[in-house]
Structures are given as structure tokens and as C-alpha cells.
Design a protein around this motif. Structure first.
Motif, PDB file in Angstrom:
ATOM      1  N   ASP A 129       0.810  -1.214   0.000  1.00  0.00           N
ATOM      2  CA  ASP A 129       0.000   0.000   0.000  1.00  0.00           C
ATOM      3  C   ASP A 129       0.844   1.264   0.000  1.00  0.00           C
ATOM      4  O   ASP A 129       0.315   2.375  -0.023  1.00  0.00           O
ATOM      5  CB  ASP A 129      -0.921   0.024   1.229  1.00  0.00           C
ATOM      6  CG  ASP A 129      -1.930  -1.115   1.207  1.00  0.00           C
ATOM      7  OD1 ASP A 129      -2.339  -1.510   0.104  1.00  0.00           O
ATOM      8  OD2 ASP A 129      -2.283  -1.604   2.292  1.00  0.00           O
ATOM      9  N   ASP A 130       2.180   1.127   0.036  1.00  0.00           N
ATOM     10  CA  ASP A 130       3.070   2.277   0.138  1.00  0.00           C
ATOM     11  C   ASP A 130       3.826   2.442  -1.175  1.00  0.00           C
ATOM     12  O   ASP A 130       3.880   1.536  -2.006  1.00  0.00           O
ATOM     13  CB  ASP A 130       4.061   2.056   1.291  1.00  0.00           C
ATOM     14  CG  ASP A 130       4.784   3.338   1.701  1.00  0.00           C
ATOM     15  OD1 ASP A 130       4.421   4.408   1.173  1.00  0.00           O
ATOM     16  OD2 ASP A 130       5.702   3.258   2.535  1.00  0.00           O
ATOM     17  N   TYR A 131       4.429   3.634  -1.364  1.00  0.00           N
ATOM     18  CA  TYR A 131       5.271   3.866  -2.532  1.00  0.00           C
ATOM     19  C   TYR A 131       6.613   3.208  -2.286  1.00  0.00           C
ATOM     20  O   TYR A 131       7.422   3.692  -1.503  1.00  0.00           O
ATOM     21  CB  TYR A 131       5.442   5.367  -2.788  1.00  0.00           C
ATOM     22  CG  TYR A 131       6.412   5.660  -3.923  1.00  0.00           C
ATOM     23  CD1 TYR A 131       6.072   5.380  -5.233  1.00  0.00           C
ATOM     24  CD2 TYR A 131       7.679   6.192  -3.662  1.00  0.00           C
ATOM     25  CE1 TYR A 131       6.959   5.620  -6.280  1.00  0.00           C
ATOM     26  CE2 TYR A 131       8.572   6.442  -4.699  1.00  0.00           C
ATOM     27  CZ  TYR A 131       8.203   6.155  -6.004  1.00  0.00           C
ATOM     28  OH  TYR A 131       9.087   6.396  -7.023  1.00  0.00           O
ATOM     29  N   ARG A 132       6.840   2.080  -2.928  1.00  0.00           N
ATOM     30  CA  ARG A 132       8.065   1.313  -2.705  1.00  0.00           C
ATOM     31  C   ARG A 132       8.593   0.794  -4.044  1.00  0.00           C
ATOM     32  O   ARG A 132       8.306  -0.353  -4.431  1.00  0.00           O
ATOM     33  CB  ARG A 132       7.805   0.143  -1.746  1.00  0.00           C
ATOM     34  CG  ARG A 132       7.495   0.585  -0.319  1.00  0.00           C
ATOM     35  CD  ARG A 132       7.251  -0.597   0.593  1.00  0.00           C
ATOM     36  NE  ARG A 132       6.966  -0.172   1.940  1.00  0.00           N
ATOM     37  CZ  ARG A 132       7.874  -0.037   2.902  1.00  0.00           C
ATOM     38  NH1 ARG A 132       9.133  -0.299   2.630  1.00  0.00           N
ATOM     39  NH2 ARG A 132       7.521   0.350   4.111  1.00  0.00           N
ATOM     40  N   PRO A 133       9.355   1.621  -4.764  1.00  0.00           N
ATOM     41  CA  PRO A 133       9.920   1.145  -6.036  1.00  0.00           C
ATOM     42  C   PRO A 133      10.816  -0.066  -5.862  1.00  0.00           C
ATOM     43  O   PRO A 133      10.998  -0.851  -6.792  1.00  0.00           O
ATOM     44  CB  PRO A 133      10.697   2.357  -6.558  1.00  0.00           C
ATOM     45  CG  PRO A 133      10.876   3.269  -5.377  1.00  0.00           C
ATOM     46  CD  PRO A 133       9.706   3.025  -4.496  1.00  0.00           C
ATOM     47  N   GLY A 134      11.376  -0.250  -4.659  1.00  0.00           N
ATOM     48  CA  GLY A 134      12.182  -1.439  -4.413  1.00  0.00           C
ATOM     49  C   GLY A 134      11.373  -2.714  -4.572  1.00  0.00           C
ATOM     50  O   GLY A 134      11.902  -3.751  -4.983  1.00  0.00           O
ATOM     51  N   SER A 135      10.071  -2.646  -4.263  1.00  0.00           N
ATOM     52  CA  SER A 135       9.210  -3.823  -4.413  1.00  0.00           C
ATOM     53  C   SER A 135       9.080  -4.222  -5.877  1.00  0.00           C
ATOM     54  O   SER A 135       8.901  -5.406  -6.200  1.00  0.00           O
ATOM     55  CB  SER A 135       7.827  -3.545  -3.820  1.00  0.00           C
ATOM     56  OG  SER A 135       7.923  -3.296  -2.431  1.00  0.00           O
ATOM     57  N   GLU A 136       9.161  -3.229  -6.774  1.00  0.00           N
ATOM     58  CA  GLU A 136       9.101  -3.539  -8.199  1.00  0.00           C
ATOM     59  C   GLU A 136      10.321  -4.350  -8.614  1.00  0.00           C
ATOM     60  O   GLU A 136      10.217  -5.280  -9.429  1.00  0.00           O
ATOM     61  CB  GLU A 136       9.031  -2.240  -9.009  1.00  0.00           C
ATOM     62  CG  GLU A 136       7.786  -1.408  -8.742  1.00  0.00           C
ATOM     63  CD  GLU A 136       7.824  -0.079  -9.485  1.00  0.00           C
ATOM     64  OE1 GLU A 136       8.616   0.051 -10.444  1.00  0.00           O
ATOM     65  OE2 GLU A 136       7.064   0.827  -9.101  1.00  0.00           O
ATOM     66  N   ALA A 137      11.480  -4.010  -8.071  1.00  0.00           N
ATOM     67  CA  ALA A 137      12.697  -4.768  -8.377  1.00  0.00           C
ATOM     68  C   ALA A 137      12.586  -6.190  -7.836  1.00  0.00           C
ATOM     69  O   ALA A 137      12.974  -7.156  -8.508  1.00  0.00           O
ATOM     70  CB  ALA A 137      13.912  -4.057  -7.790  1.00  0.00           C
ATOM     71  N   VAL A 138      12.059  -6.318  -6.625  1.00  0.00           N
ATOM     72  CA  VAL A 138      11.886  -7.635  -6.010  1.00  0.00           C
ATOM     73  C   VAL A 138      10.982  -8.505  -6.882  1.00  0.00           C
ATOM     74  O   VAL A 138      11.288  -9.679  -7.157  1.00  0.00           O
ATOM     75  CB  VAL A 138      11.295  -7.488  -4.595  1.00  0.00           C
ATOM     76  CG1 VAL A 138      10.766  -8.822  -4.074  1.00  0.00           C
ATOM     77  CG2 VAL A 138      12.347  -6.927  -3.641  1.00  0.00           C
ATOM     78  N   ALA A 139       9.867  -7.934  -7.353  1.00  0.00           N
ATOM     79  CA  ALA A 139       8.932  -8.686  -8.187  1.00  0.00           C
ATOM     80  C   ALA A 139       9.557  -9.054  -9.529  1.00  0.00           C
ATOM     81  O   ALA A 139       9.408 -10.177 -10.019  1.00  0.00           O
ATOM     82  CB  ALA A 139       7.658  -7.871  -8.402  1.00  0.00           C
ATOM     83  N   ALA A 140      10.280  -8.100 -10.132  1.00  0.00           N
ATOM     84  CA  ALA A 140      10.884  -8.338 -11.441  1.00  0.00           C
ATOM     85  C   ALA A 140      11.928  -9.446 -11.391  1.00  0.00           C
ATOM     86  O   ALA A 140      12.114 -10.186 -12.369  1.00  0.00           O
ATOM     87  CB  ALA A 140      11.511  -7.045 -11.968  1.00  0.00           C
ATOM     88  N   LEU A 141      12.603  -9.577 -10.263  1.00  0.00           N
ATOM     89  CA  LEU A 141      13.662 -10.584 -10.127  1.00  0.00           C
ATOM     90  C   LEU A 141      13.143 -11.925  -9.614  1.00  0.00           C
ATOM     91  O   LEU A 141      13.898 -12.881  -9.497  1.00  0.00           O
ATOM     92  CB  LEU A 141      14.749 -10.064  -9.170  1.00  0.00           C
ATOM     93  CG  LEU A 141      15.554  -8.871  -9.680  1.00  0.00           C
ATOM     94  CD1 LEU A 141      16.460  -8.328  -8.577  1.00  0.00           C
ATOM     95  CD2 LEU A 141      16.380  -9.252 -10.904  1.00  0.00           C
TER      96      LEU A 141
END
Length: 271
Positions: A129-141
């Protein structure tokens, strides 16, 4: 879903993995994940991996070492070099994406060399629910997020941690030091060291929940609103001004709104 149901879901997801590396910070979430994995898979089948760089405070590394020993899990300290990435140093709003991508790729490579082919991190349901671009990297990898997948919230994790007498149950959140530097200001090792030393000084004065936001020559201190009066008491104020100026800050301010996680994101446009 009850808390017990969530934990059963976590057990069901972890059991088939047999061996698991955990991207570990010593914080509440990754410590609980590490404890749960050790309980379900056996500590010999779990590897705690912590990234070592200028953005990791020394006190947090010390805590991570203590937790890993407490759980009987081997800790692998993985050197990182995110400062070599100009996208990270530029410190735009997507900084965390570049940092997390480098961190997870490096940790996954090192863990694989140790025979651990599955990598998980401590992301919880609230993080979505938060702005976390790091989560996008986690998902992509393809990094596993078993706590979030089991719908475990931060409060769920604190409750389960208390039940297991984990010393991290009430630990305040402490994201990396780079998160204290205002967007657009280049990240350097010197700035990260400034922030770490400034926050260590405030902790030594008795403040637990805090942030020192780095705005170039200006330091903006955040503590809980009810502690602002203590922070600005004359003797305390003088000590802080003297110490912060010795660290290279020219202006020292107190945020009258008090501590709030992610305050630097308040300037970002709403999506």
C-alpha cells in the motif's frame, strides 16, 4: 483470515523449498521470516544474507549478527557496491529500485554459490500500500515474498514475534541511510556517514524513534511530536547544534510535524 491461518499458509509455502536464503536486515520483518524459516526448514537449511555497504548503519549490522546467532542460522555478509551505479547516486524517486535490484542480484548470486537457490525477502502485506519502487525490483527478479503472500501485516508480524520472544518484536522500522537524503541530492559515502553519526548521537541522548533528513547543508530532525519539547530543551539543543555542525551541517532544524515514515515522499506527485 485468522492469524493462525496466515501462519499455516506461511508454513505451507515455505516447507517445499527445503533450503532458503533470506535477504536479512536485522529488522522486525526479515527477523521473523528468518525465525519462521529456521523453525520450518531447520536452521541448517536457512542462510541469512545481509548486504554490507555505506547505507547500512553499524548498529543494524551488529543487531543482525546477534539475531542470526540467537536463531542458530549462518549469516553471510555480502559486500555491495550500489554507489558505483550512477542511477543510484543520482537519488531520484526511483533510487530504491536501483538499490534493491543491485542488492538482490548480488545476494542471490552469492547465495546460489552456497547452494541456496531460493531467495526470499521480508516484505509484508502493508508494503503493497506504500510507494516502494524497491518492491518492483523484487517482483521483477522473482524474489519470494512469503510474508506478504500469507497476508501477514506488520502488526501480525509483531504479534507472532512476541509469541516467539524475538527481540525484534517492538523494534522501530529503520530503512537504509540513503532514504534520509532528499531526492535530487547526490548520494555519497560522506553524506551517508553524516546521517549515521547524527542519528547515533541522538540515540545516545535517549531518542529511539527518529530520523535525520539530509537536505544538503540543512539537517531536518524528526522525533515523535511528544518528544519535540525534550529535543529543544536548552541544554539538549546546544549539544545537538554543536555536534551536527561538527559533522558538517550548517543549518539544523526540527520538523514540527514530528516523526513520520517516508516524509521525503511527501513532495512526490500523486500517481
Amino acid at each position: 483470515m485468522t492469524l493462525q491461518n496466515k501462519y499455516e499458509k506461511l508454513k505451507k509455502d515455505l516447507a517445499p523449498l527445503q533450503k532458503l536464503a533470506v535477504a536479512f536486515s536485522g529488522g522486525t520483518d526479515s527477523s521473523f521470516l528468518l525465525a519462521a524459516a529456521a523453525e520450518i526448514l531447520g536452521p541448517q537449511n536457512v542462510l541469512a544474507c545481509i548486504g554490507i555497504s555505506s547505507s547500512l548503519p553499524q548498529y543494524q549490522l551488529n543487531l543482525a549478527r546477534q539475531i542470526a546467532r540467537h536463531l542458530g542460522v549462518r549469516l553471510l555478509e555480502v559486500p555491495l557496491s550500489e554507489l558505483d551505479d550512477p542511477n543510484y547516486r543520482a537519488n531520484q524517486a526511483d533510487r530504491c529500485f536501483h538499490c534493491k535490484r543491485h542488492q538482490m542480484l548480488t545476494i542471490r548470486r552469492q547465495a546460489a554459490q552456497e547452494g541456496f537457490l531460493h531467495l526470499a525477502c521480508g516484505s509484508n502485506l502493508d508494503d503493497r500500500d506504500d510507494y516502494r519502487p524497491g518492491s518492483e525490483a523484487v517482483a521483477a527478479l522473482g524474489v519470494l515474498t512469503p510474508l506478504a503472500d500469507a497476508q501477514l501485516t506488520k502488526e501480525d508480524i509483531r504479534t507472532l514475534s512476541r509469541q516467539r520472544n524475538l527481540p525484534t518484536a517492538e523494534l522501530p522500522a529503520s530503512p537504509c541511510l540513503a532514504s534520509r537524503i532528499a531526492y535530487g541530492i547526490e548520494i555519497t559515502e560522506d553524506k551517508l556517514r553524516q546521517v549515521e553519526q547524527a542519528e547515533n548521537f541522538l540515540r545516545a541522548l535517549g531518542f529511539g524513534v527518529l530520523r535525520v533528513r539530509h537536505h544538503g547543508r540543512l539537517a531536518r530532525i524528526e522525533v515523535p511530536a511528544e518528544q519535540i519539547e525534550t529535543l529543544t530543551e536548552e541544554t539538549c539543543r546546544r549539544k545537538i547544534v554543536e555536534q551536527f555542525k561538527s559533522l558538517g551541517f550548517q543549518y539544523i532544524t526540527v520538523d514540527l510535524q514530528g516523526f513520520r515514515s517516508g516524509s521525503l515522499n511527501e513532495i512526490l506527485p500523486e500517481s
